[in-house]
Scaffold this active site. Structure first.
Site, mmCIF file in Angstrom:
data_model
loop_
_atom_site.group_PDB
_atom_site.id
_atom_site.type_symbol
_atom_site.label_atom_id
_atom_site.label_comp_id
_atom_site.label_asym_id
_atom_site.label_seq_id
_atom_site.Cartn_x
_atom_site.Cartn_y
_atom_site.Cartn_z
ATOM 1 N N CYS A 111 0.696 -1.228 0.035
ATOM 2 C CA CYS A 111 0.180 -0.155 -0.232
ATOM 3 C C CYS A 111 0.741 1.266 -0.050
ATOM 4 O O CYS A 111 0.628 2.269 -0.650
ATOM 5 C CB CYS A 111 -0.914 -0.143 1.209
ATOM 6 S SG CYS A 111 -0.146 -0.325 2.845
ATOM 7 N N HIS A 146 -3.020 0.798 7.292
ATOM 8 C CA HIS A 146 -3.367 0.713 5.555
ATOM 9 C C HIS A 146 -3.035 2.275 5.449
ATOM 10 O O HIS A 146 -3.587 3.096 6.037
ATOM 11 C CB HIS A 146 -4.409 0.320 5.390
ATOM 12 C CG HIS A 146 -4.869 0.160 3.951
ATOM 13 N ND1 HIS A 146 -4.017 -0.267 2.810
ATOM 14 C CD2 HIS A 146 -5.992 0.704 3.326
ATOM 15 C CE1 HIS A 146 -4.500 -0.097 1.800
ATOM 16 N NE2 HIS A 146 -6.035 0.386 1.844
ATOM 17 N N SER A 163 -4.473 -3.164 -2.182
ATOM 18 C CA SER A 163 -4.992 -3.854 -0.772
ATOM 19 C C SER A 163 -5.045 -5.185 -1.224
ATOM 20 O O SER A 163 -5.602 -5.338 -2.095
ATOM 21 C CB SER A 163 -6.230 -3.024 -0.235
ATOM 22 O OG SER A 163 -6.706 -3.752 1.025
#
Length: 307
Positions: A111, A146, A163
């Site tokens: 990410c 994330h 993702s």
């Protein structure tokens, strides 16, 4: 000596050595597998994703979709080995060089790498505002992190990224407010049985690939355990307003070089006039400094040191 990636391009040995060492640790016959793959001459060629190229007439939403397709085609890195070392404290120009390397090697990414790559591929979209959005969630006794690249075009918000979950990366720029975008991510996390704990928002990233400034990763840190729903929404909109104000005022305070250009008189002028001497003796505080005449002083807002 060097190795080659899936496109036949040479890459630095340490990157691949780390990968082979990782295979040797987790696979019962890891060393044999690595040597067998290295020595194979009949392996099929894997197609390399093409970096998107746009016409001037291509609308920004279509460009964003093409950038997201390219990021998705690189695939998510499930190997457990980090192929690219990203230091958030590096200047933007160094991170853009790393992004260029990603496009050449065409290896799977995670990410944070997708965010750097997204900035690199949207640098020529000057009407698009980009800013990092980080999430911290809780699931089954563990915390997870994330990050995506938030975008704003024409007052509508969206996101680019990668993702394991389809709903936690790309968001088309259709959300009217920043809070609507973040709430959509929160709902996506809820469907994955994750509870959103914190959101970190950065400021807009410069479009100059040679900028020596650092990306501001966490201008606002919002702890959902300490905020009511309404306060959370207000803080998100406050951050969005701050970004708009920063864009309206430029990219920040002038550099020392600019200050020297404004304060030091040219040696070709000779002795200063009485009016000139008075203005230097009664200098205003920096917050009240009278703006320089546009005819006497060129516009330096776009000036940037090249490295």
């Amino acid at each position: 000596p060097f190795f080659v990636n899936r496109g036949g391009l040479p890459v630095d040995e340490p990157t691949w050595e780390r990968m082979w060492r990782h295979v040797g640790r987790i696979h019962p016959e890891g060393d044999r597998v690595a040597q067998r793959i290295r020595g194979a001459a009949d392996l099929p060629k894997i197609p390399i994703p093409s970096v998107p190229v746009f016409q001037l007439s291509t609308p920004i939403p279509e460009r964003l979709e093409a950038v997201q397709r390219y990021i998705r085609e690189l695939q998510y890195n499930h190997t457990g080995t980090q192929f690219f070392e990203i230091k958030k404290s590096r200047p933007l120009t160094g991170l853009m060089d790393l992004a260029k390397e990603m496009t050449k090697e065409a290896l799977p990414i995670k990410c944070l790498e997708a965010v750097i790559l997204g900035i690199y591929l949207t640098n020529n979209m000057t009407t698009l505002d980009r800013f990092p959005i980080s999430f911290k969630t809780h699931f089954s006794g563990n915390y997870f992190r994330h990050i995506v690249l938030g975008v704003n075009f024409g007052g509508r918000y969206g996101a680019l990224g990668i993702s394991r979950r389809e709903e936690l990366m790309y968001k088309a720029p259709v959300f009217r407010t920043l809070s609507e975008l973040i709430f959509d991510f929160e709902e996506a996390y809820r469907r994955c049985w994750h509870t959103l704990k914190k959101v970190k928002l950065g400021h807009c990233v410069s479009h100059d690939p040679h900028s020596v400034e650092q990306i501001e990763w966490k201008r606002s840190i919002l702890d959902l355990d300490k905020l009511t729903r309404e306060d959370f929404r207000k803080e998100l909109e406050r951050h969005a307003r701050d970004m708009r104000l920063k864009i309206g005022k430029g990219t920040g305070p002038p550099s020392p070089t600019k200050d020297r250009k404004k304060d030091v008189s040219s040696p070709q002028r000779g002795q200063a006039s009485p009016h000139r001497r008075n203005s230097r003796g009664d200098r205003r505080p920096s917050g009240e400094k009278k703006p320089a005449d546009s005819k006497a002083m060129p516009d330096l807002n776009g000036y940037q040191i090249r490295v």
